[in-house]
Design an enzyme around this catalytic site. Sequence first.
Site, PDB file in Angstrom:
ATOM      1  N   ASP A 200       4.745   5.912  -3.502  1.00 23.41           N
ATOM      2  CA  ASP A 200       3.670   6.499  -4.312  1.00 23.41           C
ATOM      3  C   ASP A 200       3.126   7.792  -3.710  1.00 23.41           C
ATOM      4  OD1 ASP A 200       3.961   4.093  -5.714  1.00 23.41           O
ATOM      5  OD2 ASP A 200       2.290   3.145  -4.662  1.00 23.41           O
TER       6      ASP A 200
ATOM      7  N   GLU B 268       1.461   4.965 -16.112  1.00 26.88           N
ATOM      8  CA  GLU B 268       0.569   4.897 -14.948  1.00 26.88           C
ATOM      9  C   GLU B 268       0.745   6.142 -14.083  1.00 26.88           C
ATOM     10  OE1 GLU B 268       1.720   1.328 -12.905  1.00 26.88           O
ATOM     11  OE2 GLU B 268       3.793   1.959 -12.679  1.00 26.88           O
TER      12      GLU B 268
END
Length: 585
Positions: free
Chosen positions: A74, A250
Amino acid sequence: MTKMKQIKNILPKAALAVMLLAGFTTQSDAKGKKMKSEPVFSNFVYEGNDKMYNENPLEANEFYNPILQGCYPDPSICRKGDDYYMVVSSFVMFPGVPIFHSKDLVNWTQIGHVLETKSQLRIAELGISRGVYAPTIRYNPGNDTFYMITTQVAGQLGNMVVKTKDPLQGWSEPIKLNFGGIDPSMFFDDDGKAYVMHNDAPDKGKELYNGHRVIKIWEYDLEKDQVIPGTDVIIADGGVDITKKPIWIEAPHVYKKDGKYYLMCAEGGTGGWHSEVIFISDNPKGPYTPAPSNPILTQRYFPRDRANKIDWAGHADIVLGPDNEKYYGVFLAVRPNEAHRVNTGRETFMLPVDWSGTFPVFENGLVPMEPTLKLPAGVENKTGQDGFIPNGNFTYKEDFSADQLDYRWIGLRGPREDFMEKTKDGIKINPFEVNIKEVKPTSTLFYRQMHQSFSYAVDMAYKPETAKDLAGIVALQNEASNYVFGITVKDGDYYIVLERNEWPGRRDNKKSTVLASQKIDLKAPVRLKVTADGDKYEFSYALNGTDFETVGGTVSGDILSTDVAGGFTGCIIGLHATKANDIQP
């Protein structure tokens, strides 16, 4: 002092005061000093030997992808002047949110962690795949301040932000934000206005299918450090085309280029259907129109058994490169082994981005990715030199003599300083009455698995006193999926044991199996080693430091992969001690 020397010499906020206590003089070895039940670890060596790197040697103008090997998922990146800063998810690893610095996007130095204290990181009783998700780092030139915004999932804080004027000097206490969902990001517009966008559930009663999510945006009050009530708007519903039931839109980021606003998001979940998609608008709050050529990054369309396989690509962030013309994107992806396991976890990759047209596209991000990249113009590859993080195949040695412990060593759910001390003989671990299978802070010093094929070896001076004492090595994917390899005592005899812990389907259905145990003559420090060749792992020991004996034969690395064990982390390997041992030789 140069900026790079400052970076190398900077100390973390949570100083290793405990480690600087007087040396532990009663531990030891064949010289006649009495060994004790607090193990001392020394002479650590980690060596990576992946086939991918051996078969793809670098040319003079190349560097390797991933740029961060092991469980560094991420990624988010920002720039101030000539300085780039990047952060990644850390879940319940402690300290949290590793932060890296670069001048050229190729050579990176870890300068510490954003969340270093228990007040910033409230994760002591969370499963390993809870905690800190998807941090975003942004620089606001309007107030000369850096912001790191993230979600502490299942903890006390939820969505939160910290800030600093200088990432080298530590970060503020967390500010809890008043909205739900996950994956928050920030955007600072040219007019001084600030915004927060994030993943959330659809409005109540409007969920159309499993995995249906939305992206919301709020105006943000920079004085109060809070979203402004009533300003939230849904700017993406479901994904690019809701009629196709896209899942898990997302990780949103908003950018501005040539007067237009761009919303970039991950879509498809973090596994095999992962991708990155892009939308455009005339206003930061929308409405946003998807690009006609989405996705702009994915590896989902290619044969499962392709060479040098890189998969699951997505969750990206874009930044302008050092030449102020070329863009680059960082993102997560995985490198499965021959059994299609992902024991190294989600790693940080980078690709150049072509933004010469209306929409950005990751160059070679829609074809099978290669393990090497061309260096940006004028950049020299110095990875592994001068304090820069190594990549490719490398050897890392640690004698634990430095004043500051390398940032790659981490705890789980609590600070390292709570259980370790620096001694003249190495690192001493003071064991907790906590088993590695418990959801509590453990007395274990972890290092990420960074290669499919590797060896990890360390000397351990230790003599357990009771059957509740054990110390050695753990290879861990989570609290229910791990191997424990260590030394304990039974009826006055010392045993080396190997246990496999797994979770066949339900967390209340944990299964522990002692794969092997054997009596050993423990008169001096023992050298412990774990090696892996893809999915095949072996645990071994040597009483003389060189002649290793395998315990339990070859075992599968299946439980150390997220596709078997679940969750979001990769395998981490730890120097472990406990006073809550339940392994019976």
